[in-house]
Design a protein around this motif. Sequence first.
Motif, mmCIF file in Angstrom:
data_model
loop_
_atom_site.group_PDB
_atom_site.id
_atom_site.type_symbol
_atom_site.label_atom_id
_atom_site.label_comp_id
_atom_site.label_asym_id
_atom_site.label_seq_id
_atom_site.Cartn_x
_atom_site.Cartn_y
_atom_site.Cartn_z
ATOM 1 N N LEU A 84 7.214 -0.001 21.069
ATOM 2 C CA LEU A 84 8.328 0.090 20.127
ATOM 3 C C LEU A 84 9.190 1.313 20.414
ATOM 4 O O LEU A 84 10.427 1.228 20.421
ATOM 5 N N ASP A 85 8.565 2.450 20.689
ATOM 6 C CA ASP A 85 9.327 3.656 21.037
ATOM 7 C C ASP A 85 10.174 3.415 22.289
ATOM 8 O O ASP A 85 11.343 3.809 22.344
ATOM 9 N N GLY A 86 9.581 2.750 23.285
ATOM 10 C CA GLY A 86 10.325 2.442 24.507
ATOM 11 C C GLY A 86 11.508 1.536 24.238
ATOM 12 O O GLY A 86 12.603 1.741 24.771
ATOM 13 N N MET A 87 11.304 0.515 23.415
ATOM 14 C CA MET A 87 12.405 -0.388 23.073
ATOM 15 C C MET A 87 13.512 0.361 22.338
ATOM 16 O O MET A 87 14.695 0.115 22.576
ATOM 17 N N ARG A 88 13.135 1.277 21.480
ATOM 18 C CA ARG A 88 14.145 2.073 20.766
ATOM 19 C C ARG A 88 14.922 2.967 21.727
ATOM 20 O O ARG A 88 16.116 3.183 21.550
ATOM 21 N N GLN A 89 14.249 3.476 22.764
ATOM 22 C CA GLN A 89 14.938 4.311 23.753
ATOM 23 C C GLN A 89 15.870 3.476 24.634
ATOM 24 O O GLN A 89 16.878 3.981 25.099
ATOM 25 N N ILE A 90 15.534 2.230 24.843
ATOM 26 C CA ILE A 90 16.363 1.338 25.658
ATOM 27 C C ILE A 90 17.548 0.799 24.856
ATOM 28 O O ILE A 90 18.623 0.545 25.403
ATOM 29 N N LYS A 91 17.381 0.649 23.562
ATOM 30 C CA LYS A 91 18.381 -0.002 22.709
ATOM 31 C C LYS A 91 19.761 0.653 22.814
ATOM 32 O O LYS A 91 20.763 -0.050 22.997
ATOM 33 N N GLY A 92 19.844 1.952 22.693
ATOM 34 C CA GLY A 92 21.143 2.633 22.751
ATOM 35 C C GLY A 92 21.859 2.431 24.075
ATOM 36 O O GLY A 92 23.015 1.974 24.104
ATOM 37 N N PRO A 93 21.188 2.732 25.207
ATOM 38 C CA PRO A 93 21.840 2.495 26.491
ATOM 39 C C PRO A 93 22.172 1.021 26.734
ATOM 40 O O PRO A 93 23.210 0.710 27.331
ATOM 41 N N ALA A 94 21.328 0.109 26.276
ATOM 42 C CA ALA A 94 21.608 -1.322 26.444
ATOM 43 C C ALA A 94 22.849 -1.715 25.652
ATOM 44 O O ALA A 94 23.713 -2.454 26.146
ATOM 45 N N THR A 95 22.966 -1.210 24.441
ATOM 46 C CA THR A 95 24.125 -1.513 23.598
ATOM 47 C C THR A 95 25.401 -0.943 24.211
ATOM 48 O O THR A 95 26.441 -1.613 24.240
ATOM 49 N N ALA A 96 25.312 0.285 24.722
ATOM 50 C CA ALA A 96 26.483 0.905 25.357
ATOM 51 C C ALA A 96 26.903 0.141 26.612
ATOM 52 O O ALA A 96 28.101 -0.081 26.842
ATOM 53 N N LEU A 97 25.932 -0.268 27.422
ATOM 54 C CA LEU A 97 26.257 -1.054 28.617
ATOM 55 C C LEU A 97 26.878 -2.382 28.211
ATOM 56 O O LEU A 97 27.914 -2.779 28.753
ATOM 57 N N TYR A 98 26.275 -3.058 27.276
ATOM 58 C CA TYR A 98 26.742 -4.376 26.843
ATOM 59 C C TYR A 98 28.195 -4.322 26.376
ATOM 60 O O TYR A 98 28.977 -5.233 26.642
ATOM 61 N N ALA A 99 28.556 -3.237 25.717
ATOM 62 C CA ALA A 99 29.927 -3.089 25.211
ATOM 63 C C ALA A 99 30.953 -3.004 26.340
ATOM 64 O O ALA A 99 32.129 -3.312 26.129
ATOM 65 N N THR A 100 30.519 -2.616 27.535
ATOM 66 C CA THR A 100 31.455 -2.492 28.669
ATOM 67 C C THR A 100 31.540 -3.764 29.508
ATOM 68 O O THR A 100 32.400 -3.862 30.381
#
Length: 156
Positions: free
Chosen positions: A119-135
């Motif tokens: 869960l901690d790993g998924m939370r760390q991935i979530k922000g960068p994944a969201t930022a990438l997805y937005a581009t």
Amino acid sequence: ILGAPALAQQETRPLQPTTGMMPMQGCEPGMGMMCMMGEMSRMMQSGGMAQHADQKLTRLKADLKPTDAQLPQWNAFADAVRAAAKAMQDYHSKMMPSMGKATLPEQIAMHETMLSQHLDGMRQIKGPATALYATLTDAQKKTVDQMMMMGRMGRP
């Protein structure tokens, strides 16, 4: 990309296709989560968690073809995925020697810790994944959505 090992070692059988899920060794229809946990355990035991993450990222990057403007977000996402995979691999390597000797309550506690780390790993991935997805363009979003669906994470 991460998971927890099975409580019991499963026998190895030829790869069997499943519907919408990654093929898993030794899996019978209806085994679900226990089978996935066993497959993830085998991957982590062989030291393959980080290698699997790198292979998946390489394939995804080749399919996405990120632009120069998208590379900072891509790199942040890839770094987060690699870090999460390494953390899970490290924990698993530390935990496995005692797993066969552990009592059921100790095994459950180890699995609980592993799930918490997942869960901690998924939370760390979530922000960068969201930022990438937005581009991403609509076509790139379709590609990443198809490749990264949780049930299809191991599919080539």
